[in-house]
Design a protein around this motif. Structure first.
Motif, PDB file in Angstrom:
ATOM      1  N   GLU A 144      37.850  51.844  21.833  1.00  0.00           N
ATOM      2  CA  GLU A 144      36.888  52.164  22.710  1.00  0.00           C
ATOM      3  C   GLU A 144      36.425  53.504  22.279  1.00  0.00           C
ATOM      4  O   GLU A 144      36.908  54.375  21.608  1.00  0.00           O
ATOM      5  CB  GLU A 144      37.718  52.450  24.070  1.00  0.00           C
ATOM      6  N   VAL A 145      34.938  53.431  22.149  1.00  0.00           N
ATOM      7  CA  VAL A 145      34.211  54.650  21.477  1.00  0.00           C
ATOM      8  C   VAL A 145      33.266  55.279  22.856  1.00  0.00           C
ATOM      9  O   VAL A 145      32.517  54.356  23.303  1.00  0.00           O
ATOM     10  CB  VAL A 145      33.450  54.252  20.350  1.00  0.00           C
ATOM     11  N   PRO A 146      33.215  56.483  22.880  1.00  0.00           N
ATOM     12  CA  PRO A 146      32.377  57.314  23.729  1.00  0.00           C
ATOM     13  C   PRO A 146      30.731  56.657  23.383  1.00  0.00           C
ATOM     14  O   PRO A 146      30.537  56.939  22.411  1.00  0.00           O
ATOM     15  CB  PRO A 146      32.578  58.655  23.892  1.00  0.00           C
ATOM     16  N   PHE A 147      30.232  56.473  24.577  1.00  0.00           N
ATOM     17  CA  PHE A 147      28.543  56.057  24.167  1.00  0.00           C
ATOM     18  C   PHE A 147      27.758  56.983  23.347  1.00  0.00           C
ATOM     19  O   PHE A 147      27.271  56.756  22.274  1.00  0.00           O
ATOM     20  CB  PHE A 147      28.008  56.056  25.691  1.00  0.00           C
ATOM     21  N   GLY A 148      28.329  58.362  23.599  1.00  0.00           N
ATOM     22  CA  GLY A 148      27.416  59.289  22.803  1.00  0.00           C
ATOM     23  C   GLY A 148      27.936  59.373  21.087  1.00  0.00           C
ATOM     24  O   GLY A 148      27.220  60.119  20.325  1.00  0.00           O
ATOM     25  N   GLU A 149      28.926  58.732  20.862  1.00  0.00           N
ATOM     26  CA  GLU A 149      29.694  58.834  19.675  1.00  0.00           C
ATOM     27  C   GLU A 149      29.611  57.516  18.837  1.00  0.00           C
ATOM     28  O   GLU A 149      29.998  57.284  17.712  1.00  0.00           O
ATOM     29  CB  GLU A 149      31.045  59.120  19.709  1.00  0.00           C
ATOM     30  N   LEU A 150      28.946  56.300  19.346  1.00  0.00           N
ATOM     31  CA  LEU A 150      28.938  55.014  18.899  1.00  0.00           C
ATOM     32  C   LEU A 150      28.012  55.280  17.504  1.00  0.00           C
ATOM     33  O   LEU A 150      28.644  54.605  16.392  1.00  0.00           O
ATOM     34  CB  LEU A 150      27.921  54.266  19.749  1.00  0.00           C
ATOM     35  N   LEU A 154      30.848  51.155  31.609  1.00  0.00           N
ATOM     36  CA  LEU A 154      29.979  52.080  32.296  1.00  0.00           C
ATOM     37  C   LEU A 154      30.851  53.088  33.285  1.00  0.00           C
ATOM     38  O   LEU A 154      30.257  54.415  33.282  1.00  0.00           O
ATOM     39  CB  LEU A 154      28.917  51.200  33.441  1.00  0.00           C
ATOM     40  N   GLU A 155      31.885  52.845  33.954  1.00  0.00           N
ATOM     41  CA  GLU A 155      32.601  53.857  34.619  1.00  0.00           C
ATOM     42  C   GLU A 155      33.304  54.788  33.690  1.00  0.00           C
ATOM     43  O   GLU A 155      33.208  55.742  33.970  1.00  0.00           O
ATOM     44  CB  GLU A 155      33.537  53.034  35.467  1.00  0.00           C
ATOM     45  N   SER A 156      33.776  54.103  32.659  1.00  0.00           N
ATOM     46  CA  SER A 156      34.443  55.171  31.502  1.00  0.00           C
ATOM     47  C   SER A 156      33.656  55.883  30.735  1.00  0.00           C
ATOM     48  O   SER A 156      34.174  56.894  29.947  1.00  0.00           O
ATOM     49  CB  SER A 156      35.501  54.294  30.785  1.00  0.00           C
ATOM     50  N   GLY A 157      32.313  55.399  30.584  1.00  0.00           N
ATOM     51  CA  GLY A 157      31.602  56.135  29.455  1.00  0.00           C
ATOM     52  C   GLY A 157      31.733  55.694  28.044  1.00  0.00           C
ATOM     53  O   GLY A 157      31.457  56.441  27.421  1.00  0.00           O
ATOM     54  N   LYS A 195      25.538  37.498  11.648  1.00  0.00           N
ATOM     55  CA  LYS A 195      26.526  38.076  10.731  1.00  0.00           C
ATOM     56  C   LYS A 195      26.511  39.662  11.071  1.00  0.00           C
ATOM     57  O   LYS A 195      26.514  40.409  10.278  1.00  0.00           O
ATOM     58  CB  LYS A 195      25.954  37.915   9.331  1.00  0.00           C
ATOM     59  N   ALA A 196      26.537  39.875  12.327  1.00  0.00           N
ATOM     60  CA  ALA A 196      26.700  41.293  12.740  1.00  0.00           C
ATOM     61  C   ALA A 196      27.988  41.941  12.352  1.00  0.00           C
ATOM     62  O   ALA A 196      29.058  41.287  12.381  1.00  0.00           O
ATOM     63  CB  ALA A 196      26.451  41.406  14.184  1.00  0.00           C
ATOM     64  N   ARG A 197      28.081  43.131  11.840  1.00  0.00           N
ATOM     65  CA  ARG A 197      29.350  43.658  11.391  1.00  0.00           C
ATOM     66  C   ARG A 197      30.124  44.299  12.837  1.00  0.00           C
ATOM     67  O   ARG A 197      31.142  44.161  12.579  1.00  0.00           O
ATOM     68  CB  ARG A 197      28.954  44.950  10.470  1.00  0.00           C
ATOM     69  N   PHE A 198      29.369  44.557  13.738  1.00  0.00           N
ATOM     70  CA  PHE A 198      30.188  45.278  14.721  1.00  0.00           C
ATOM     71  C   PHE A 198      29.511  44.676  15.965  1.00  0.00           C
ATOM     72  O   PHE A 198      28.286  44.472  16.011  1.00  0.00           O
ATOM     73  CB  PHE A 198      29.942  46.728  14.994  1.00  0.00           C
ATOM     74  N   VAL A 199      30.319  44.335  17.041  1.00  0.00           N
ATOM     75  CA  VAL A 199      29.690  44.042  18.362  1.00  0.00           C
ATOM     76  C   VAL A 199      30.223  44.907  19.305  1.00  0.00           C
ATOM     77  O   VAL A 199      31.450  45.549  19.269  1.00  0.00           O
ATOM     78  CB  VAL A 199      30.409  42.683  18.744  1.00  0.00           C
ATOM     79  N   ILE A 200      29.263  45.535  20.051  1.00  0.00           N
ATOM     80  CA  ILE A 200      29.362  46.387  20.886  1.00  0.00           C
ATOM     81  C   ILE A 200      29.525  45.950  22.603  1.00  0.00           C
ATOM     82  O   ILE A 200      28.244  45.433  22.718  1.00  0.00           O
ATOM     83  CB  ILE A 200      28.366  47.790  20.925  1.00  0.00           C
ATOM     84  N   VAL A 201      30.319  45.866  23.281  1.00  0.00           N
ATOM     85  CA  VAL A 201      30.395  45.157  24.737  1.00  0.00           C
ATOM     86  C   VAL A 201      30.212  46.197  25.575  1.00  0.00           C
ATOM     87  O   VAL A 201      31.279  47.323  25.646  1.00  0.00           O
ATOM     88  CB  VAL A 201      31.493  44.483  24.673  1.00  0.00           C
ATOM     89  N   ILE A 202      29.441  46.060  26.598  1.00  0.00           N
ATOM     90  CA  ILE A 202      29.307  47.087  27.705  1.00  0.00           C
ATOM     91  C   ILE A 202      29.221  46.220  29.027  1.00  0.00           C
ATOM     92  O   ILE A 202      28.443  45.462  29.175  1.00  0.00           O
ATOM     93  CB  ILE A 202      27.942  47.949  27.735  1.00  0.00           C
ATOM     94  N   GLY A 203      30.347  46.507  29.920  1.00  0.00           N
ATOM     95  CA  GLY A 203      30.054  45.897  31.314  1.00  0.00           C
ATOM     96  C   GLY A 203      30.563  47.108  32.166  1.00  0.00           C
ATOM     97  O   GLY A 203      30.211  48.250  31.966  1.00  0.00           O
ATOM     98  N   ALA A 234      23.162  43.354  34.768  1.00  0.00           N
ATOM     99  CA  ALA A 234      21.778  43.911  34.723  1.00  0.00           C
ATOM    100  C   ALA A 234      22.196  45.481  34.481  1.00  0.00           C
ATOM    101  O   ALA A 234      21.263  46.176  33.851  1.00  0.00           O
ATOM    102  CB  ALA A 234      21.179  43.833  35.991  1.00  0.00           C
ATOM    103  N   ALA A 235      23.028  46.125  35.176  1.00  0.00           N
ATOM    104  CA  ALA A 235      23.151  47.738  35.098  1.00  0.00           C
ATOM    105  C   ALA A 235      23.310  48.022  33.770  1.00  0.00           C
ATOM    106  O   ALA A 235      23.140  48.912  33.064  1.00  0.00           O
ATOM    107  CB  ALA A 235      24.266  48.010  35.981  1.00  0.00           C
TER     108      ALA A 235
END
Length: 427
Positions: free
Chosen positions: A409-415, A392-395, A380-388, A340-341
């Motif tokens: 791993e890519v910082p949230f602000g640079e996705l 969230l802790e690492s940003g 047919k997604a080219r990229f999958v972005i996983v958030i757990g 949920a978070a």
């Protein structure tokens, strides 16, 4: 009560099909821009009188096929059965004949309505693309209009096409031919259907278009319009053919080609599909010159030429020629949230990606990660972005490229920036 279905002769365009429509519409818009034709949008219904005067009282459309109704003010209105009359009405009403640059070059795309027996590629509600060039009697504009129609088909991927031409002549030529037709058919007119009997005096040319009596021996021996063209009409037709030759557009002259609407004169043409399995009715588009229509609808002398094509029949021809269109609907990024978070963060990431021109989606049914990955595959997604929790802790989000299975791993602000870079490298 049973389920309510779409009325007979109408249909739904579902998402997998609408992508094809959008591609055709893009092709049309781009070509019209290249040719400098501007879009016009007219009402779906008009006063019935417009079509009675503009299309013609003796035509099948007006006599048998129109959806006409009385409104609450007791006015007779009709759902438009074709596009030209509405465009010419608008041209006259808004005094477009007063513009310094003539001809006024217009195009339209939209639904038309005819009450006829539904069959493949011919429905009661159908979509027409049409072009009208009003305000010039130069044979070069006839050739340009025909070239634009051919370009739409070729740009869509069709190859098996045949252009058929005829000249219907000017008023003088047509009157001479009309008299010859009346004299030809009159002695035996009682052998013809009721429609043909009604047409004999009003519009005998329409007898040649009759489906019921086409095998009657008098049809084969009917006087040809080509024999009644006066010098001016014959010279005009020769010029149109010369321009088409110059453009490298091949054609066949068919002296029996008659357009079904009353307003045509001089150049008439049809484009046929020669694709195998297309069916008995092979016409994809038809058009011609209408030099008296603007005056009939209350405007000044403004000669015009145009065509109309059915988008449904274009799609049918593409199917017969096995041309695939509307395939590219791939998704750039699918965002998977583990809890949920993470879902809160996923919502804002999806929004940020979209704001940067990246197509993005996520799960809205709280499925497990495995089910979400399957969904990303189906889309047919080219990229999958996983958030757990750990992301969230690492940003930083885990970004997986589906084609190569590479993950980083890519910082949230640079996705958004990261995915845009990867996309541009692929393209």
């Amino acid at each position: 009560m049973g389920n309510i279905q779409a009325p007979r002769g109408t249909y739904d365009v579902l998402p997998q099909e609408s992508a094809k429509w959008q591609e055709i519409e893009r092709t049309i818009n781009e070509l019209c821009n290249l040719y400098q034709y501007k879009e016009i949008r007219t009402p779906v219904f008009e006063h019935t009188e417009l079509f009675q005067r503009g299309v013609g009282d003796t035509t099948d459309i007006v006599q048998k096929e129109m959806y006409t109704f009385q409104d609450r003010g007791d006015r007779s209105l009709t759902l438009r059965p074709e596009g030209t009359a509405s465009v010419v009405r608008s041209y006259v009403e808004h005094k477009l004949f007063g513009q310094p640059d003539q001809p006024v070059k217009l195009y339209y795309t939209g639904p038309m309505f005819r009450y006829e027996r539904p069959q493949a590629g011919r429905m009661r509600q159908f979509v027409q693309f049409g072009v009208e060039a009003i305000g010039s009697k130069d044979p070069a504009i006839d050739a340009e209009v025909i070239a634009l129609a051919m370009d739409v088909y070729k740009s869509s991927g069709l190859k098996s096409l045949r252009l058929v031409l005829n000249s219907l002549g000017d008023t003088e030529s047509r009157l001479a031919h009309k008299q010859a037709l009346i004299e030809h058919f009159a002695p035996s007119i009682d052998e013809f259907c009721g429609d043909c009997q009604n047409r004999l005096e009003k519009n005998p040319l329409r007898i040649l278009d009759c489906k019921v009596d086409r095998e009657h021996p008098l049809m084969a021996t009917a006087p040809s319009l080509a024999d009644y063209l006066n010098e001016e009409s014959a010279a005009y037709f020769t010029q149109v053919k010369d321009y088409l030759d110059e453009l490298g557009i091949s054609y066949v002259v068919d002296p029996n080609l008659v357009r079904g609407l009353d307003y045509y004169n001089h150049t008439a043409f049809e484009i046929m599909s020669e694709a195998e399995g297309f069916g008995a009715i092979t016409t994809l588009a038809g058009g011609g010159r209408y030099n008296g229509l603007v005056e009939d609808l209350g405007g000044p002398e403004s000669p015009g030429i145009g065509f109309a094509m059915s988008i449904e029949r274009l799609l049918l021809a593409l199917e017969m020629e096995k041309v695939e269109i509307g395939q590219d609907q791939s998704l750039d990024a699918y965002v998977i949230a583990m809890d949920a978070a993470s879902k809160k963060k996923a919502v804002s990431i999806v929004r940020d990606l979209r704001a940067n021109g990246i197509s993005a989606d996520m799960d809205f049914t709280d499925r497990k990660m495995k089910a979400q990955m399957k969904s990303a595959d189906r889309k047919k997604a080219r990229f999958v972005i996983v958030i757990g929790e750990s992301e969230l802790e690492s940003g930083k989000a885990a970004v997986k490229e589906m084609a190569t299975r590479d993950q980083q791993e890519v910082p949230f602000g640079e996705l958004a920036e990261s995915i845009q870079k990867k996309k541009s490298l692929e393209e």
